[in-house]
Design an enzyme around this catalytic site. Structure first.
Site, PDB file in Angstrom:
ATOM      1  N   THR A 191       1.173  -0.783  -0.315  1.00 39.34           N
ATOM      2  CA  THR A 191       0.510  -0.244   0.313  1.00 39.34           C
ATOM      3  C   THR A 191       1.167   0.848   0.318  1.00 39.34           C
ATOM      4  O   THR A 191       0.906   2.052  -0.426  1.00 39.34           O
ATOM      5  CB  THR A 191      -1.157   0.003   0.993  1.00 39.34           C
ATOM      6  OG1 THR A 191      -2.096  -0.693   1.246  1.00 39.34           O
ATOM      7  CG2 THR A 191      -1.748   1.342   1.450  1.00 39.34           C
ATOM      8  N   GLU A 236       0.558  -6.329   9.050  1.00 39.57           N
ATOM      9  CA  GLU A 236       0.512  -7.738   9.988  1.00 39.57           C
ATOM     10  C   GLU A 236       0.506  -7.181  11.130  1.00 39.57           C
ATOM     11  O   GLU A 236       0.017  -8.116  11.877  1.00 39.57           O
ATOM     12  CB  GLU A 236       2.309  -7.884   9.956  1.00 39.57           C
ATOM     13  CG  GLU A 236       2.574  -8.257   8.131  1.00 39.57           C
ATOM     14  CD  GLU A 236       4.316  -8.595   7.741  1.00 39.57           C
ATOM     15  OE1 GLU A 236       5.071  -9.403   8.023  1.00 39.57           O
ATOM     16  OE2 GLU A 236       4.471  -7.563   7.160  1.00 39.57           O
ATOM     17  N   GLY A 243       1.232   1.209   6.093  1.00 39.16           N
ATOM     18  CA  GLY A 243       0.887  -0.361   5.873  1.00 39.16           C
ATOM     19  C   GLY A 243      -0.118  -1.073   6.859  1.00 39.16           C
ATOM     20  O   GLY A 243      -0.329  -0.061   8.151  1.00 39.16           O
ATOM     21  N   VAL A 244      -0.928  -1.977   7.068  1.00 34.07           N
ATOM     22  CA  VAL A 244      -1.347  -2.714   7.968  1.00 34.07           C
ATOM     23  C   VAL A 244      -1.718  -4.235   7.512  1.00 34.07           C
ATOM     24  O   VAL A 244      -2.592  -4.574   8.501  1.00 34.07           O
ATOM     25  CB  VAL A 244      -2.918  -2.170   7.242  1.00 34.07           C
ATOM     26  CG1 VAL A 244      -3.990  -2.240   6.685  1.00 34.07           C
ATOM     27  CG2 VAL A 244      -3.422  -1.694   8.396  1.00 34.07           C
TER      28      VAL A 244
END
Ligand SMILES: Cc1cc2nc3c(=O)[nH]c(=O)nc-3n(C[C@H](O)[C@H](O)[C@H](O)COP(=O)(O)OP(=O)(O)OC[C@H]3O[C@@H](n4cnc5c(N)ncnc54)[C@H](O)[C@@H]3O)c2cc1C
Ligand code: FES
Ligand code: FES
Lengths: 808, 299, 163
Positions: free
Chosen positions: A530, A732, A729-730
């Protein structure tokens, strides 16, 4: 979702208003393909004349291969090739420390190590022939756990790794010992995490076909370009000889990032037979020979002032590499330093060792070491809160980092809403109310974590590039090599392109990775797509849009500055003297730009490199341009008569910057929590002789719908100035704190603190009864594997019913 | 399937096809089963599992018996209930009369895996698989069920715990449960401990039956335990009948159950833990059964 | 020697010649009939990725021996949508983002289709029980359960219209 943001001074980009497609629940661009069963996964590839393959694996944890007799297998009608190590290039390969042969050469080092392989007209024939291959082994002493591997005079897994050390480093940043000595409160403990398997419902698989001297591999890999480099090495070929094409991927989580031998063996068989060959892991093979999460043992010391300010932290970490290295070396780095970007430590000291054992090799798994780190360090924080008499959320708030913080390792935090997350998670779970009126056998806990948005670790580049081509029918093609592993990356990239181009998402197509045809990409790892690829696509789309407007300007004689694109049309206000504004379909403009003498396509190129630093040998350096954060809180209930845990409720508040697509982002959080619960509570095997006794879903239990707690998922109001439309980012982060909060909540409920994952009912039960979490008369070092009865007749078990060490 | 090195290799000729015969009647089936290498096939689930595990195939002929009339349905007479070996676990779990009269049996059948699996698995196949942790046999053992076994030209009965003595050519035709006299104060209950919360095989599983006399004294008490060596094991409860079903009696039954069984360590727990869980779940099963017996209607 | 086997598959009578009547429906569908929409995740009955509908009920095709199929009626994911569009269960998964990688999706869809055929208005408990029979490693089940609820209401409104 948030739409307005205060500009952050000195940072490159800011947005006041986000385009409507950003932050809206756009339907996945691959949804229909997936619900109809038309999406084509690795095992769905069909090529005329395709053969099927099967692999023969070592039943021994460590042995010398004396002879491999393939003659009977080769005689089976329908068998086209049988290969052993002798048929390979005999080159060692691996992402960081080349130590793995495609098929065993002289030695096998774990139960499941690949020894030989067969290609035949169908799977049944291939498997039958594989069973006819006779391997003569001389069994060698094996090291089956960390302590055995580290013992003086331990057998060596690899002769070139004295002491069985695959990798080690140490640092002291700020003088941690002195700070600890001067601290008012010091907590200390040892915590051990566990091998967890990715458990993707689709196993690893490949179809390979040669044409002249090049091989095309259709693989369900998350990282086609990185995998290709390694495959070329393993095959003893120049890079140019290998083309990797990504199939649909049925779940990745790090497990399909190209560190195992399946695809390599497939390509060798395809070459030998001159026909396309397909090799897909069985579930048992996936358990025996994929690259599960690295078990890590942390010794943690944590110091505080009496009023709850953290001073310093010291860790000694040993990690179980298994028999081959893969990405474990990089994971070790993350597991050592990342969590220091959560709190304002004055000093941190660490020693980290990656240790070879004769067990299944380990590697990348969602969280990349952080779930282990957050579990161990999180337990120490929880103990500290009790010792200090401060509620956990309050202790976190006292010490949490903020935007602008810099960690001891030079992690530079640009946007950070960790404190907001802590408050929101506490509110969502009803922290202070529940604390005020505790229920017997129920416990409450909170944990936090930080993750990257891309991580510079495969050389000094963590970038991405994209091409956006506007088509003569008014659509846009995004050409990019990053791919899709299920997270919806292609959909969010389409949204970003749509937002820049003024087109509908339905009018954007996004390519699948093909190392011949798409841009170079590192792929789906480190929560990077992303953020990194999003920025690349955004720039490519911006540039295509500029070209479009320039073309329209030329075509209409208007100044480009007056033009804009919306709803698939180029618009301009009415010219003086005219009464209709300009409204030209994008396709018309594109076509007119092509169909003229010297016509040109409209193609934008975008490129973005993560504004990060390549960390040095001692892991110093800002590994990512943006960090995401989470706070999670859980309430559990323990049945004191059995030790069984029920997770009642779990609240997560996530800072991932702008949420580009709420259902997709929620899905990442919900799925990560489920995986975290599996790691915390249910996922384990019974072990014997270096392998699970039953490497399948009979024993390995992942959470099902029936055991999921009530989830509350929230996103912080947040904006990352370097992210595409403010996003980070999302993928993990939401997994990371789960084992720790479950453990802390159990401790809160019944006063038992488990020090080794998973947190089984049995450990809690013994803890309640005896104060120790192991059975009173624990048998031998093998733990619970004492005198397991043979598998009952009706359940699949691997045919390994010989005494260990027996030869033939 | 995983090919680890497998012991003596099959001969190259071993890939003979398996035949599948559909028996129309019990007589047919017995004749077909009398041939060399023929075995019964119930729902086929156990067979599919064995095949996937690539166990050496010894059966040459599979005789599909689940749908033959003599193995179908649940029949009620004055003194017994006859459950055909071809009846699926799902039908047993949802049978309202069975749930009233022998809740232990219905609950055990209903505790197996998921509804989808229960619709495939036959009672005969589940019992004949001789797996000590299978659920229905534990309940049936507690209930004192008897198997009707048929072979070419013979018929015999067996306690459910002796299913191991089935020989080639034989099949289980049905399972018989005693009926209680109207108004009798009998209660039964099944407890399956899913140690990880998710559906799977039991950590321990216990069936209990309690019959009370007019005065509320225990007339009969029976406990069977599964997931133990040689299971299901019917526990000898000695002198417990004759006492009132109070906490002491329940505790004593639990102690005896744990003492009489030998669980094994596996992924679901150590033997030591399982022994204590056998006590715990015996306590739960006996208490529930006693409550049901005392309550009369809700048993 | 191959034996003939006749059954109905996706509303058509088919006759196939099977080498081994003890092989599974899953292998027959994927390997011999090219119907790859049905997935294999474990081959031993746990994951549910292989779920199809046999005689109206959800069945893990990896446990279904082909020899026991004679005369029965099989429906696979390929049967669910046609030129007229998606089945309501499929539509629900699309609109509720009920999938990520999508590998488990055909199995979930078929299991819920079978449930709704049997019980058009299942309660929350029944939906949960049904979803509990299929693994999903991606979603944490939240959006699958949302999709299941949505499928019930979609189907209700569709049958309402038809009346
Ligand atoms: C995912 C999964 C989960 C499971 N979970 C559980 C669980 O929780 N609890 C549990 O109890 N079981 C469980 N099982 C196991 C299941 O109950 C057994 O596999 C059962 O044996 C299958 O019965 P069947 O009728 O389908 O088997 P079949 O394969 O038809 O038969 C099994 C065996 O019984 C023999 N047989 C069949 N019918 C007869 C007969 N009438 N007379 C004599 N012999 C006969 C066969 O020859 C074969 O040896 C599970 C299975 C699966 C796949
Ligand atoms: S493949 Fe059939 S249930 Fe997993
Ligand atoms: S969506 Fe990936 S397994 Fe369910």
């Amino acid at each position: 979702m948030s739409t307005t943001h205060a500009p952050v001074p000195g940072l490159p980009r800011e947005r006041d208003v986000l385009p409507p497609v950003i932050g809206s629940a756009v339907q996945r661009i691959d949804a229909v393909e997936k619900v109809t069963g038309r999406a084509s996964y690795a095992a769905d590839t069909r090529i005329p004349r395709m053969l099927h393959a099967a692999v023969v694996r070592s039943p021994h944890a460590h042995a010398r291969v004396l002879a491999v007799d393939t003659s009977r297998a080769a005689r089976v009608p329908g068998v086209h090739a049988v290969i052993t190590g002798a048929d390979t290039a005999q080159v060692k390969w691996g992402a960081f420390r080349p130590d793995l042969y495609p098929l065993a050469v002289e030695r096998v080092r774990y139960v499941g190590d690949e020894v030989a392989a067969v290609a035949a007209i169908d799977l049944e024939t291939a498997r039958y022939a594989a069973e006819l291959i006779r391997v003569e082994y001389e069994v060698l002493p094996a090291v089956l756990d960390l302590d055995a591997a580290l013992a003086d005079g331990a057998p060596l897994v690899h002769d070139d790794a004295p002491g069985n050390l695959a990798h080690e480093f140490a640092f002291d940043r700020g003088g941690a010992r002195e700070w600890l000595e001067r601290s008012d409160v010091v907590v200390e403990g040892v915590w051990q995490s566990t091998r967890q398997w990715h458990g993707s419902i689709e196993t690893i698989g490949c179809t390979a076909e040669w044409s002249q001297d090049r091989v095309t591999m259709w693989v369900n890999t998350q990282t086609p370009f990185l995998a290709r480099q390694r495959y070329a090495t393993a095959l003893g070929l120049p890079l140019r000889a290998v083309r990797v094409v990504q199939t649909e991927i049925g779940g990745g989580f790090g497990g399909k990032s190209g560190d195992d031998n399946t695809s390599v063996i497939c390509a060798i068989l395809a070459r030998k037979t001159g026909r396309p060959v397909q090799l897909v892991n069985t579930r048992e093979e996936e358990f025996l020979a994929s690259r599960p999460r690295i078990p890590m043992r942390y010794h943690v010391r944590l110091g505080f002032t009496s009023d709850g300010l953290v001073t310093a932290k010291e860790i000694d970490l040993v990690a179980d590499n298994g028999a081959y290295t893969g990405k474990a070396q990089a994971v070790l780095g993350a597991a050592t330093v990342r969590h220091d970007a959560l709190f304002t430590y004055r000093a941190v000291k660490a020693r980290s060792r990656l240790v070879y054992t004769n067990l299944v090799p380990t590697g990348a798994f969602r969280g990349f070491g952080n779930p282990s780190a957050d579990w161990a360090v999180g337990q120490a924080w929880d103990l500290a809160a009790t010792r200090l008499g401060i509620e956990v959320p309050d202790l976190f708030l006292l010490n949490a980092v903020e935007s602008g913080s810099v960690s001891p390792h030079n992690h530079r935090i640009s946007s950070c809403e960790l404190k907001q997350c802590i408050r929101r998670a506490a509110a969502a779970i009803g922290w202070y109310d529940k604390r005020a009126a505790p229920t017997p056998h129920r416990g409450l806990a909170m944990g936090v974590s930080v993750h990257v948005s891309g991580r510079r670790s495969f050389g000094d580049y963590d970038g991405s590039s994209a091409i956006v081509r506007l088509t003569e029918d008014g659509r846009a093609a995004v050409i990019i090599g990053e791919g899709e592993i299920g997270t919806g990356a292609r959909t969010t990239l389409a949204q970003i392109a749509a937002a820049e181009l003024g087109l509908a998402v339905a009018d954007i197509s996004v390519s699948r990775p093909d190392t011949d045809l798409t841009t170079h990409a590192l792929g789906a790892l480190a929560s990077r797509v992303t953020y990194v690829a999003g920025n690349a696509v955004k720039q490519a789309a911006e540039r295509a849009c500029e070209q479009l407007l320039a073309a329209a300007a030329r075509q209409t004689g208007r100044p480009a500055a007056e033009l804009w694109v919306e709803d698939g049309h180029v618009h301009a206000p009415a010219m003086p003297g005219e009464d209709t504004p300009l409204r030209q379909p994008v396709g018309t403009v594109v076509r007119a730009e092509l169909y003229r003498p010297g016509g040109e396509p409209i193609v934008g190129l975008g490129s973005f490199d993560n504004p990060s630093e390549f960390p040095d040998q001692l892991r110093y350096g800002n590994e990512s341009g943006a960090y995401n954060f989470v706070a999670e809180a859980a309430e559990v209930e323990v049945d004191p008569a059995t030790g069984a845990v029920t997770v009642l409720e779990l609240a997560a508040a996530v800072d991932c910057g702008t949420v580009l697509n709420p259902p997709l982002a929620e899905g990442q959080v919900e799925g990560a929590i489920a995986q975290g619960l599996g790691m915390a509570l249910t996922e384990r095997f019974d072990w014997d002789g270096g392998a699970p006794t039953r490497p399948n879903f009979v024993d390995y239990k992942m959470p099902t719908a029936g055991v999921m707690p009530k989830l509350h998922v929230e996103f912080a109001d947040s904006y990352e100035p370097t992210g595409p439309f403010g996003a980070k980012g999302v993928g993990e982060i939401a997994l990371d704190p789960v084992p720790s909060i479950v453990a802390s909540a159990v401790a809160d409920a019944v006063g038992v603190r488990v020090h080794e994952l998973p947190i089984t009912a049995e450990k809690i039960f013994w803890g309640i009864r005896t104060g120790s979490t192991t059975p009173p008369e624990q048998a031998g070092p093998g733990g619970l594997s004492e005198s397991a009865e043979p598998a009952p007749p009706d359940r699949p078990a691997p045919p390994r019913d010989r005494a260990p060490g027996e030869e033939r | 399937m995983t090919t680890l090195d497998h012991g003596p290799a099959p001969t190259d000729a071993a890939r003979e096809p398996v035949h599948l015969l559909r028996a129309g009647s019990l007589t047919d089936a017995l004749a077909q089963l009398a041939t060399e290498g023929a075995v019964p096939l119930g729902g086929g689930v156990g067979h599919a599992l064995a095949r996937q595990a690539r166990r050496p195939v010894t059966a040459r002929t599979l005789v599909a018996v689940a749908d033959i009339p003599e193995l179908a349905g649940i029949a009620w007479t004055d003194d017994r209930i006859v459950i055909g070996a071809g009846v699926r676990l799902d039908a047993i779990a949802s049978d309202t009369r069975l749930r009233e009269e022998w809740p232990v049996v219905a609950e055990a059948a209903g505790s197996v895996a998921t509804a989808r699996i229960r619709r495939m698995v036959t009672l005969g196949g589940n019992i004949a698989a001789r797996d000590d942790s299978h659920d229905p046999p534990v309940a049936l053992a507690a209930a004192g069920a008897v198997l009707t076994v048929r072979g070419a030209g013979h018929r015999r009965t067996l306690p459910v715990t002796e299913v191991g003595s089935l020989s080639a050519g034989e099949l289980v035709q049905d399972v018989r449960l005693p009926r209680s006299t109207p108004g009798a104060r009998i209660g039964s209950a099944y407890e399956k401990f899913l140690v990880r919360g998710v559906w799977e095989y039991a950590c321990v599983n216990v069936g209990a039956v309690v019959a009370l006399d007019e005065s509320g004294t225990v007339e009969r008490l029976s406990v069977a335990v599964g997931s133990v060596t040689g299971g299901p094991v019917v526990v000898d409860l000695g002198a417990l009948p004759g006492r009132v079903p109070d906490a002491d009696l329940v505790a004593e039954a639990a102690r005896l159950a744990a003492a009489a069984t030998r669980p094994y360590s596996d992924v679901r727990g150590s033997a030591a833990y399982k022994s204590l869980m056998i006590a715990e779940f015996t306590r739960r099963a006996v208490s529930k059964a006693a409550l049901r017996a005392a309550g009369g209607a809700d048993r | 020697m191959a034996v003939p086997l006749r059954f109905r598959l996706n509303h058509e009578d088919v006759e196939v010649h099977v080498q081994d009547p003890a092989s599974t429906l899953l292998d027959l569908l994927r390997n011999d009939l090219g119907l790859t929409g049905t997935k294999s995740g474990c081959a031993i009955g746990y994951c549910g990725a292989c779920t199809v509908i046999v005689d109206g009920r959800a069945v893990p095709s990896c446990l279904q021996l082909v020899g026991l199929l004679e005369g029965r009626e099989v429906r696979t994911i390929e049967d669910l949508s046609g030129p007229d569009g998606l089945d309501p269960v499929q539509t629900a998964f699309v609109t509720c983002a009920g999938m990520q990688c999508g590998f488990c999706t055909p199995g979930h869809v078929m299991a819920l289709r079978a449930l709704l055929d049997q019980e058009p208005e299942p309660d929350e408990e029944r939906l949960r029980q049904t979803v509990d029979g299929n693994y999903c490693r991606c979603t944490g089940y939240v959006k699958i359960l949302d999709s299941a609820r949505e499928a019930v209401s979609l189907q209700k409104s569709l049958t309402g219209e038809a009346r």
